[in-house]
Design an enzyme around this catalytic site. Structure first.
Site, PDB file in Angstrom:
ATOM      1  N   LYS A   1       3.961 -19.110  20.213  1.00 41.68           N
ATOM      2  CA  LYS A   1       4.152 -18.514  18.878  1.00 41.68           C
ATOM      3  C   LYS A   1       2.765 -18.465  18.240  1.00 41.68           C
ATOM      4  CE  LYS A   1       4.541 -18.807  14.872  1.00 41.68           C
ATOM      5  NZ  LYS A   1       3.575 -18.123  13.973  1.00 41.68           N
TER       6      LYS A   1
ATOM      7  N   GLU B   1      -3.018 -31.196  16.964  1.00 44.97           N
ATOM      8  CA  GLU B   1      -4.447 -31.013  16.657  1.00 44.97           C
ATOM      9  C   GLU B   1      -4.500 -30.477  15.236  1.00 44.97           C
ATOM     10  OE1 GLU B   1      -6.786 -32.029  18.468  1.00 44.97           O
ATOM     11  OE2 GLU B   1      -5.949 -32.170  20.475  1.00 44.97           O
TER      12      GLU B   1
ATOM     13  N   CYS C   1     -12.190 -26.207  12.727  1.00 44.66           N
ATOM     14  CA  CYS C   1     -11.597 -27.526  12.486  1.00 44.66           C
ATOM     15  C   CYS C   1     -12.655 -28.620  12.535  1.00 44.66           C
ATOM     16  CB  CYS C   1     -10.490 -27.798  13.483  1.00 44.66           C
ATOM     17  SG  CYS C   1     -11.013 -27.609  15.188  1.00 44.66           S
TER      18      CYS C   1
ATOM     19  N   GLU D   1      -9.658 -30.342   2.888  1.00 46.00           N
ATOM     20  CA  GLU D   1     -10.231 -29.367   3.820  1.00 46.00           C
ATOM     21  C   GLU D   1     -10.274 -27.993   3.149  1.00 46.00           C
ATOM     22  OE1 GLU D   1      -7.824 -28.198   7.234  1.00 46.00           O
ATOM     23  OE2 GLU D   1      -9.585 -28.331   8.526  1.00 46.00           O
TER      24      GLU D   1
HETATM   25  P1  NAD Z   1      -1.030 -23.502   9.820  1.00 47.86           P
HETATM   26  O1  NAD Z   1      -0.576 -24.908   9.934  1.00 47.86           O
HETATM   27  O2  NAD Z   1      -0.766 -22.782   8.553  1.00 47.86           O
HETATM   28  O3  NAD Z   1      -0.374 -22.600  10.966  1.00 47.86           O
HETATM   29  C1  NAD Z   1      -0.556 -22.871  12.329  1.00 47.86           C
HETATM   30  C2  NAD Z   1       0.621 -22.297  13.102  1.00 47.86           C
HETATM   31  O4  NAD Z   1       1.803 -22.991  12.721  1.00 47.86           O
HETATM   32  C3  NAD Z   1       0.901 -20.814  12.838  1.00 47.86           C
HETATM   33  O5  NAD Z   1       1.275 -20.188  14.053  1.00 47.86           O
HETATM   34  C4  NAD Z   1       2.068 -20.851  11.877  1.00 47.86           C
HETATM   35  O6  NAD Z   1       2.867 -19.691  11.913  1.00 47.86           O
HETATM   36  C5  NAD Z   1       2.826 -22.052  12.399  1.00 47.86           C
HETATM   37  N1  NAD Z   1       3.722 -22.688  11.434  1.00 47.86           N
HETATM   38  C6  NAD Z   1       3.597 -22.775  10.083  1.00 47.86           C
HETATM   39  N2  NAD Z   1       4.656 -23.433   9.556  1.00 47.86           N
HETATM   40  C7  NAD Z   1       5.447 -23.788  10.597  1.00 47.86           C
HETATM   41  C8  NAD Z   1       6.687 -24.484  10.708  1.00 47.86           C
HETATM   42  N3  NAD Z   1       7.332 -24.958   9.640  1.00 47.86           N
HETATM   43  N4  NAD Z   1       7.221 -24.675  11.932  1.00 47.86           N
HETATM   44  C9  NAD Z   1       6.588 -24.207  13.032  1.00 47.86           C
HETATM   45  N5  NAD Z   1       5.442 -23.515  12.996  1.00 47.86           N
HETATM   46  C10 NAD Z   1       4.865 -23.317  11.795  1.00 47.86           C
HETATM   47  O7  NAD Z   1      -2.572 -23.520  10.180  1.00 47.86           O
HETATM   48  P2  NAD Z   1      -3.601 -22.305  10.070  1.00 47.86           P
HETATM   49  O8  NAD Z   1      -3.847 -22.067   8.624  1.00 47.86           O
HETATM   50  O9  NAD Z   1      -3.144 -21.203  10.959  1.00 47.86           O
HETATM   51  O10 NAD Z   1      -4.906 -22.930  10.765  1.00 47.86           O
HETATM   52  C11 NAD Z   1      -5.893 -23.638  10.088  1.00 47.86           C
HETATM   53  C12 NAD Z   1      -5.701 -25.135  10.272  1.00 47.86           C
HETATM   54  O11 NAD Z   1      -5.735 -25.462  11.658  1.00 47.86           O
HETATM   55  C13 NAD Z   1      -6.811 -25.952   9.634  1.00 47.86           C
HETATM   56  O12 NAD Z   1      -6.251 -27.062   8.990  1.00 47.86           O
HETATM   57  C14 NAD Z   1      -7.644 -26.414  10.830  1.00 47.86           C
HETATM   58  O13 NAD Z   1      -8.389 -27.589  10.639  1.00 47.86           O
HETATM   59  C15 NAD Z   1      -6.584 -26.592  11.854  1.00 47.86           C
HETATM   60  N6  NAD Z   1      -7.155 -26.557  13.196  1.00 47.86           N
HETATM   61  C16 NAD Z   1      -7.244 -27.729  13.897  1.00 47.86           C
HETATM   62  C17 NAD Z   1      -7.818 -27.732  15.166  1.00 47.86           C
HETATM   63  C18 NAD Z   1      -7.918 -29.001  15.963  1.00 47.86           C
HETATM   64  O14 NAD Z   1      -8.154 -28.911  17.157  1.00 47.86           O
HETATM   65  N7  NAD Z   1      -7.765 -30.181  15.385  1.00 47.86           N
HETATM   66  C19 NAD Z   1      -8.305 -26.539  15.722  1.00 47.86           C
HETATM   67  C20 NAD Z   1      -8.208 -25.375  14.969  1.00 47.86           C
HETATM   68  C21 NAD Z   1      -7.617 -25.395  13.710  1.00 47.86           C
END
Ligand code: NAD
Length: 504
Positions: free
Chosen positions: A180, A255, A289, A387
């Site tokens: 997804k 992550e 991240c 963040e």
């Molecule tokens: P997000 O949490 O908004 O979304 C990530 C994914 O989760 C998307 O595909 C979204 O559609 C899905 N999602 C959202 N709500 C959900 C739910 N209730 N159930 C299931 N899936 C759901 O994150 P984002 O804004 O896309 O990405 C940015 C974030 O990701 C930042 O906080 C960043 O630090 C983090 N990040 C972490 C790493 C790591 O390796 N630690 C790497 C890259 C990004």
């Protein structure tokens, strides 16, 4: 709509590109112009159900489970070769969709191909079991078996690379997959679907359902036939996923977010520390991240370091992400842009000096935030604790090693940390004391694929990368085999053989 793009972007389910069962779609918007790029199929529960059924059937009844290892890995190598073939196309799509500069997406796509080759090698050479001879009576051995249907949920900040980071180990270890992708960056996920289709994987082994997190993502998490969820995204989404998946008892890899410190001591190699600090926060538009978003610089060099930072910030090339010399592009989406801007307002309200570069007039339609320094920051301010996920560096000074370790650790996150010093004893000491999953000493963020990746505290649970991925993507099975006639209790038998020989 750009005429080169599929409209609407379909799902990929059971080996076919298909629309949502409801026919619903949503708009994918350009970060550069805020115009619509294309429509995307909006996956709902019924689409997720179809994808999970396809993946489950492929796992339980399909040929994927019976292939010899080398046969399975041929597909993994083939995917890598096809990514290499299409590297320019994928990099262009990624820049168009996310606003990341093309010079940076090209590197990431190359890394994505490496992920597949690496996991093919890793499965062959490092997915080994253990065996024990227990006296002369038993042999106990372990085997790593694929878990089943892997649900992979990914963010928009480096979509293609992060997707392959999960898809490669999940497939190479023999699972089937439902991916997804993030709703703000669907294009390269679709391209990955096309590549995997061309590689000829048996139908149902790999599936993609596009859509919103609260609909498609939530349905995947709650599905009882999905055995594991590998998630990369925000910390609060991670918590929600674990809550929503609790009833179906899955395993999770999380992550999550970061607010990583970079600690610059007075004896560092000044210019290299400066280069790394600037790259670490402003590359990938600051949407990274592991970005070093909190700078702690020793007060004896702070004036010079901040002056040099200001000069760099003024010179960074902000522009069209498709141009080869662009260093910072537009943020992914208007909502995210507004959120980052909100933090700049908060910074002023909290008493910080906000020092920004300029955005050229002709870029006013895009989600451009200029590279920004927040000066006079205290570590307890919102802008130092939360963040921001944009090109914004909070700058603080320190006097002693003890003080800076305490400040660095006084945050909910624990993803990464960076230490710059020429005193190697101090380098090791501070790297050991900073509460984070990954530390770099006198180095920018470079990582060998064999080394684990992941965070502590609110930045994650578990590790990805290297052979650590096997712990997550495989089920450890133990087989006990009797090789002698060990004693077995004879409950209910008359005239039992008398023996005190027992084994638990
Ligand atoms: P997000 O949490 O908004 O979304 C990530 C994914 O989760 C998307 O595909 C979204 O559609 C899905 N999602 C959202 N709500 C959900 C739910 N209730 N159930 C299931 N899936 C759901 O994150 P984002 O804004 O896309 O990405 C940015 C974030 O990701 C930042 O906080 C960043 O630090 C983090 N990040 C972490 C790493 C790591 O390796 N630690 C790497 C890259 C990004």
């Amino acid at each position: 709509m750009n005429s080169n793009l599929k409209n609407p972007v379909p799902h990929y389910i059971n080996g076919e590109f298909v629309m949502s069962l409801s026919g619903e779609t949503f708009a994918n918007i350009s970060p550069y112009s805020n115009e619509e790029l294309n429509q995307v199929s909006q996956g709902m529960k019924e689409d997720v159900n179809a994808a999970v059924l396809a993946a489950k059937t492929a796992f339980k009844k399909g040929e994927w489970g019976t292939f010899k290892l080398n046969e399975r890995l041929k597909y993994i190598y083939k995917i890598a070769d096809l990514i290499d073939r299409d590297i320019d196309q994928v990099a262009k799509l990624e820049s168009l969709d996310t606003g990341l500069p093309i010079s940076q997406t090209k590197k990431m796509v190359g890394r994505a191909a490496d992920n597949f080759r690496f996991y093919a090698e890793m499965v062959k050479n490092r997915m080994t079991g253990e065996a024990y001879h227990v006296d002369d009576e038993f042999i106990n051995y372990t085997r790593q078996k694929p878990v089943g249907v892997a649900g992979l949920i990914t963010p928009w900040n480096a979509p293609f690379m992060l997707e392959t980071w999960k898809v490669a180990p999940a497939l190479a270890t023999g699972n089937t997959v439902v991916l997804k992708p993030a709703e703000w960056s669907p294009l390269t996920a679709h391209k990955l679907g096309e590549i995997i289709h061309e590689a000829g994987l048996p139908q149902g082994v790999f599936n993609i359902v596009h859509g919103f997190g609260e609909e498609a993502g939530a349905a995947l998490v709650a599905h009882p036939d999905v055995q594991l969820i590998s998630f990369t995204g925000e910390t609060k989404t991670g918590s929600e996923i674990m809550r929503n998946g609790a009833d179906s008892l899955k395993r999770y890899s999380m992550e999550l977010g970061g607010k990583s410190p970079i600690i610059v001591f007075e004896d560092c190699e000044f210019d290299r520390a400066l280069d790394a600090c600037v790259w670490g926060i402003f590359s990938f538009n600051g949407e990274r991240c592991t970005a070093n978003s909190r700078l702690f610089v020793h007060e004896s060099i702070s004036e010079r370091f901040i002056a040099a930072l200001k000069e760099r910030v003024g010179n960074i090339i902000v522009g069209d992400p498709s141009h080869a010399d662009t260093e910072v592009g537009p943020l992914i989406h208007r909502d995210h842009f507004e959120n980052v801007k909100r933090y700049l307002t908060i910074a002023s309200q909290e008493g910080c000096e906000v020092y920004s570069g300029q955005i050229p007039e002709h870029l006013s339609n895009g989600n451009f935030v200029p590279p920004t320094l927040l000066l006079n920051v205290r570590n307890d301010m919102k802008v130092a604790q939360e963040e921001i996920f944009g090109p914004v560096l909070t700058v603080m000074t320190f006097q002693t090693e003890e003080e800076v370790i305490e400040l660095a650790n006084d945050v909910q996150y624990g993803l990464a940390g960076y230490v710059w010093t020429n005193d190697m004893k101090r380098g090791h000491r501070v790297a050991g004391a900073v509460e984070a999953g990954m530390l770099w000493v006198n180095s920018q963020n470079v990582r060998d694929l064999r080394i684990p990746f992941g965070g502590s505290k609110a930045s994650g649970i578990g590790r990805e990368g290297g052979h650590y991925a096997f712990e997550f993507y495989t089920e450890m099975k133990v087989v006990h085999v009797a090789v002698g006639d060990h004693h077995i209790q004879q409950f209910g038998k008359k005239n039992k053989a008398s023996s005190i020989h027992t084994k638990a």
